[in-house]
Design a protein around this motif. Sequence first.
Motif, PDB file in Angstrom:
ATOM      1  N   PRO A 145       0.797  -1.224   0.000  1.00 31.37           N
ATOM      2  CA  PRO A 145       0.000   0.000   0.000  1.00 31.37           C
ATOM      3  C   PRO A 145       0.834   1.281   0.000  1.00 31.37           C
ATOM      4  CG  PRO A 145       0.104  -0.904   2.212  1.00 31.37           C
ATOM      5  CD  PRO A 145       0.828  -1.875   1.323  1.00 31.37           C
ATOM      6  N   SER A 146       2.154   1.173   0.150  1.00 27.38           N
ATOM      7  CA  SER A 146       3.022   2.354   0.256  1.00 27.38           C
ATOM      8  C   SER A 146       3.451   2.847  -1.127  1.00 27.38           C
ATOM      9  CB  SER A 146       4.255   2.027   1.094  1.00 27.38           C
ATOM     10  OG  SER A 146       3.886   1.614   2.393  1.00 27.38           O
ATOM     11  N   ARG A 147       3.578   4.173  -1.232  1.00 30.81           N
ATOM     12  CA  ARG A 147       3.934   4.788  -2.517  1.00 30.81           C
ATOM     13  C   ARG A 147       4.934   5.915  -2.270  1.00 30.81           C
ATOM     14  NH1 ARG A 147       1.484   8.727  -6.321  1.00 30.81           N
ATOM     15  NH2 ARG A 147       1.662   7.893  -8.447  1.00 30.81           N
ATOM     16  N   TRP A 148       6.026   5.893  -3.042  1.00 35.99           N
ATOM     17  CA  TRP A 148       7.064   6.910  -2.923  1.00 35.99           C
ATOM     18  C   TRP A 148       7.163   7.699  -4.226  1.00 35.99           C
ATOM     19  CZ3 TRP A 148       7.251   2.022  -1.079  1.00 35.99           C
ATOM     20  CH2 TRP A 148       7.563   1.829   0.274  1.00 35.99           C
ATOM     21  N   VAL A 149       7.299   9.024  -4.112  1.00 37.20           N
ATOM     22  CA  VAL A 149       7.378   9.903  -5.285  1.00 37.20           C
ATOM     23  C   VAL A 149       8.472  10.945  -5.059  1.00 37.20           C
ATOM     24  CG1 VAL A 149       4.961   9.622  -5.976  1.00 37.20           C
ATOM     25  CG2 VAL A 149       5.580  11.399  -4.329  1.00 37.20           C
ATOM     26  N   ALA A 150       8.804  11.680  -6.125  1.00 37.38           N
ATOM     27  CA  ALA A 150       9.868  12.691  -6.019  1.00 37.38           C
ATOM     28  C   ALA A 150       9.484  13.819  -5.074  1.00 37.38           C
ATOM     29  CB  ALA A 150      10.200  13.246  -7.403  1.00 37.38           C
ATOM     30  N   GLU A 151       8.249  14.291  -5.166  1.00 35.66           N
ATOM     31  CA  GLU A 151       7.738  15.350  -4.290  1.00 35.66           C
ATOM     32  C   GLU A 151       6.505  14.825  -3.581  1.00 35.66           C
ATOM     33  OE1 GLU A 151       8.942  18.600  -3.618  1.00 35.66           O
ATOM     34  OE2 GLU A 151      10.707  17.666  -4.484  1.00 35.66           O
ATOM     35  N   GLU A 200       7.443  -7.737  -4.811  1.00 31.05           N
ATOM     36  CA  GLU A 200       8.280  -6.958  -5.705  1.00 31.05           C
ATOM     37  C   GLU A 200       8.023  -5.476  -5.487  1.00 31.05           C
ATOM     38  OE1 GLU A 200       7.082  -8.051  -9.629  1.00 31.05           O
ATOM     39  OE2 GLU A 200       5.039  -7.334  -9.362  1.00 31.05           O
ATOM     40  N   LEU A 201       9.075  -4.721  -5.683  1.00 30.62           N
ATOM     41  CA  LEU A 201       8.961  -3.274  -5.720  1.00 30.62           C
ATOM     42  C   LEU A 201       8.614  -2.911  -7.158  1.00 30.62           C
ATOM     43  CD1 LEU A 201       9.451  -0.553  -4.201  1.00 30.62           C
ATOM     44  CD2 LEU A 201      11.831  -0.700  -4.983  1.00 30.62           C
ATOM     45  N   VAL A 202       7.607  -2.069  -7.344  1.00 24.93           N
ATOM     46  CA  VAL A 202       7.171  -1.710  -8.702  1.00 24.93           C
ATOM     47  C   VAL A 202       7.489  -0.241  -8.958  1.00 24.93           C
ATOM     48  CG1 VAL A 202       5.222  -1.480 -10.283  1.00 24.93           C
ATOM     49  CG2 VAL A 202       5.350  -3.444  -8.743  1.00 24.93           C
TER      50      VAL A 202
END
Length: 477
Positions: free
Chosen positions: A54-60, A83-85
Amino acid sequence: MPTLRLRVELLDVPRPVVRILDIPVETTLHGLHLVLQKAFSWRDEQQHSFTLGPSRWVAESAGDELPEWGVTAGDLLESAEGELVYTYDFNDEWRHSIRLVGTDRRYRKRATLVRGHGTSPLEDCGGARAWASILRDIDRAAAGELAALENPEAYRATFGEICPLEVQRDFASFDEWEKSFAMPAVKKVDVVAEPKASASKRASGRLSEQPAFLDPAVAENLLGAADRRGVLHALGEYFGSPLLTAMIHRHEATVCTMLSDVHAKRVGRTLKGLLQILPGTVRSQETEAEAFEMVDEINPGWGNRETLVLLERMFCLVGLGEQEEPGIVFTVDARRALRLTDIEFTHHLAGRFRSLRGERFVTAVLAFLYIAHGDAAAARLAELRSRTRLEEHEQLFDDLGEGYFPRRRAYPLACDLVFDRIYAISEPLARVVPKEEDPHDPGIYVTNVALAAFARECLAGLEHGNLLPEELVAELS
């Protein structure tokens, strides 16, 4: 376990595209993003994200999203059961599966592309289904079944007159030519880099904002050299690049240095027409469509928002526009320039490039040398030094990066900054005055004669005082 081995596979595509990478354990998610861009030959012009469960990482980061520069890829991959997508371009949605497949006790400072197979899709092609259609057309064209193409117009616009068998070969596998781009590019990535927006907020006054030639002592020597031998030779000596020197010599040997009225009219008609369309704090769909259509008539396939943004940056650089989201607005100078004829507008624009100051001036000089003489000089130099043309181009940007920032050995940062500045001038011009097929060497494309003549016009009569900003010239005097 200082080194991690990753298997990265592009999902949902009709043919496998895989890269095997070794990365330092301290690689951040943003550093991994930069590595993946180079390994898969993406252009890093679209948004991206990493997801794990459920976790999501972005630039900002915003809301529930997390910042990608604050976590290492190793922390996530070592604890990941699945897997990391990595998703690049939220429209085409290129999804990459990232799995940890091994570790190594040997420490590496840089990421390494170990091997790969499969060629990445063309960027902005429309996603996996559109890419599958393009691949089918490539195979049909190679088999001589041109009448059976699903989208013959798109095929011709993309590949032109290139031999269909060559096109098929280029897109059949991850070949040596593509590796020669991707492998050195991956090694140059700063794996602990921060996103540019985040870094810029904390980097005011850093070396990346202060080129070495703005040091008063260095500047005085540069001005002295320019006074004695001219701007081009002073920059050639300063940066010490063989390819830059070759371009300067080629420029001096060029008989025709001035724009003919025919060429000036062609360049002016295009750029003046687009300048009339672009400005406006709110750009309507009708305005965009008109600009897209105008660019597509000149260079099929390049009528898109990216091209308009590049053109806006260039017009702002020379003072014909001022940036206001989501576009630009006219300056008084622009309104006056638009009253000129097409030929007069071209000469006026060349004069504006010549009159830039400081770093903008240096960048413009390098960009126009590159436009007018880069390919030919690189080919000749490569022949003399038993190297490839690509190696000569890469060495040029290494040399320029070190020349701008000699005390900082972070080549990826330095070269990216230099390339971005040159790209901001050369790329929009190349899109609206595209390359032409060499009449003496079919299948080889060279800089458009009109664009090369415009570049030489911009390099005519360079003032050495423009090498430095006014405030530094005042300080030295």
